[in-house]
Design an enzyme around this catalytic site. Sequence first.
Site, PDB file in Angstrom:
ATOM      1  N   GLY A  92       0.835  -1.192   0.000  1.00  0.00           N
ATOM      2  CA  GLY A  92       0.000   0.000   0.000  1.00  0.00           C
ATOM      3  C   GLY A  92       0.870   1.241   0.000  1.00  0.00           C
ATOM      4  O   GLY A  92       2.081   1.181  -0.275  1.00  0.00           O
TER       5      GLY A  92
ATOM      6  N   TRP B 131       1.932   3.214   2.552  1.00  0.00           N
ATOM      7  CA  TRP B 131       2.971   3.296   3.581  1.00  0.00           C
ATOM      8  C   TRP B 131       4.064   2.267   3.347  1.00  0.00           C
ATOM      9  O   TRP B 131       5.258   2.565   3.460  1.00  0.00           O
ATOM     10  CB  TRP B 131       2.333   3.134   4.958  1.00  0.00           C
ATOM     11  N   GLY B 132       3.697   1.051   2.989  1.00  0.00           N
ATOM     12  CA  GLY B 132       4.713   0.048   2.691  1.00  0.00           C
ATOM     13  C   GLY B 132       5.596   0.474   1.535  1.00  0.00           C
ATOM     14  O   GLY B 132       6.833   0.347   1.585  1.00  0.00           O
TER      15      GLY B 132
ATOM     16  N   ARG C 220       0.305  -8.666  -2.010  1.00  0.00           N
ATOM     17  CA  ARG C 220      -0.534  -9.852  -1.830  1.00  0.00           C
ATOM     18  C   ARG C 220      -1.039 -10.401  -3.163  1.00  0.00           C
ATOM     19  O   ARG C 220      -1.113 -11.616  -3.350  1.00  0.00           O
ATOM     20  CB  ARG C 220      -1.717  -9.493  -0.924  1.00  0.00           C
TER      21      ARG C 220
ATOM     22  N   LYS D 254      -5.438   8.010  18.042  1.00  0.00           N
ATOM     23  CA  LYS D 254      -5.398   9.293  17.319  1.00  0.00           C
ATOM     24  C   LYS D 254      -6.192   9.228  16.027  1.00  0.00           C
ATOM     25  O   LYS D 254      -6.683  10.256  15.534  1.00  0.00           O
ATOM     26  CB  LYS D 254      -3.943   9.709  17.065  1.00  0.00           C
TER      27      LYS D 254
ATOM     28  N   ASP E 158       1.533  12.265  16.408  1.00  0.00           N
ATOM     29  CA  ASP E 158       0.725  11.626  15.373  1.00  0.00           C
ATOM     30  C   ASP E 158      -0.669  12.235  15.308  1.00  0.00           C
ATOM     31  O   ASP E 158      -1.272  12.334  14.234  1.00  0.00           O
ATOM     32  CB  ASP E 158       0.640  10.126  15.660  1.00  0.00           C
TER      33      ASP E 158
ATOM     34  N   SER F  83      -4.275  13.023   5.333  1.00  0.00           N
ATOM     35  CA  SER F  83      -4.853  12.113   6.322  1.00  0.00           C
ATOM     36  C   SER F  83      -6.139  11.464   5.830  1.00  0.00           C
ATOM     37  O   SER F  83      -7.137  12.128   5.561  1.00  0.00           O
ATOM     38  CB  SER F  83      -5.133  12.865   7.625  1.00  0.00           C
TER      39      SER F  83
END
Length: 317
Positions: free
Chosen positions: A9, A11-12, A31, A181, A234, A244
């Site tokens: 994704g 972030w990865g 995946r 958060k 965060d 976000s």
Amino acid sequence: MSVLVLGAGGWGTALAVMLARHGTPATLWARRADFAAELRGARENRAYLPGVPLPDAVTVTEDLGVVSAFAWALVVVPSRGVEELLGNLPRTLGVVLCAKGLAEDGARLTTLAARLGFTRVAVLSGPNHAEEVARGLPAATVVASSDAAFAQDVQRALMTPSFRVYTSADVVGVELGGVLKNVMAVAGGLVDGLRLGDNAKAAILTRGLREMGRYLIASGADDDTLYGLSGLGDLIATATSVHSRNRAAGEAIARGEPPVQGGKVAEGVRTAGLLADWAQAHGHDLPITRAVARVVAGTWTPPQALASLMERGAKPE
């Protein structure tokens, strides 16, 4: 040293790009075979991180067998997919959990990993938007583990001139800070979507921080962790940034739109209900979490949630 990133994704992909750019080869596991092929062909994650080329030092694979070549891996899949992925990994592998959510039964992901038999477990959390990290903008994060040597190994591997990594022994505080958060960021997005102004946004986030603190302390976290990168840091990033997903989800709900669009995960939408159930079962007062959970579930409208908070009884701060 080479680093394995399980999950392609945003972030990865950003972590793999950041490492490769600074001389650390990264293997990025996807995946789906078709998605892995798309990444290899385009050398860009157009679905989750468009405009950021994959350096040559990023190897993309759909073969989970590559884990045999690594001592540990970054697990960067949404919280709902963590159990399935961990179930297919050797228990000797060290795992660094990067999702900021809870297991299906409301348990922390580190608890889930321990149940499955993993002994080297860490959490990576902080104010880290993938879009900025992937472009080399400065950021800082925290890796927490009860195994200090493991945390230091991860710290050394991930530290770059643009990505500062701190270690912590407070696994509970660092992990739950990232979970809580997200809910407060959804609340902040509701304020933005209703156009309630800066005063309301400041109030909801300040009271939200207090609410986070009550949950962390009740869970056994260290007091100071709330005010570190994985807590306050965060919260600031997630509740205010245009990047976000959780803030955007709250804003969409306030406009009467679906909270999650484009297949991207907003963990706070799902987590709110799990946290509200925990609070009710244990007799804790988490009014913002309860309000967000009811809005997400469709039980309350955003204006009703606002009224529930503004009409609470007077008390000292």
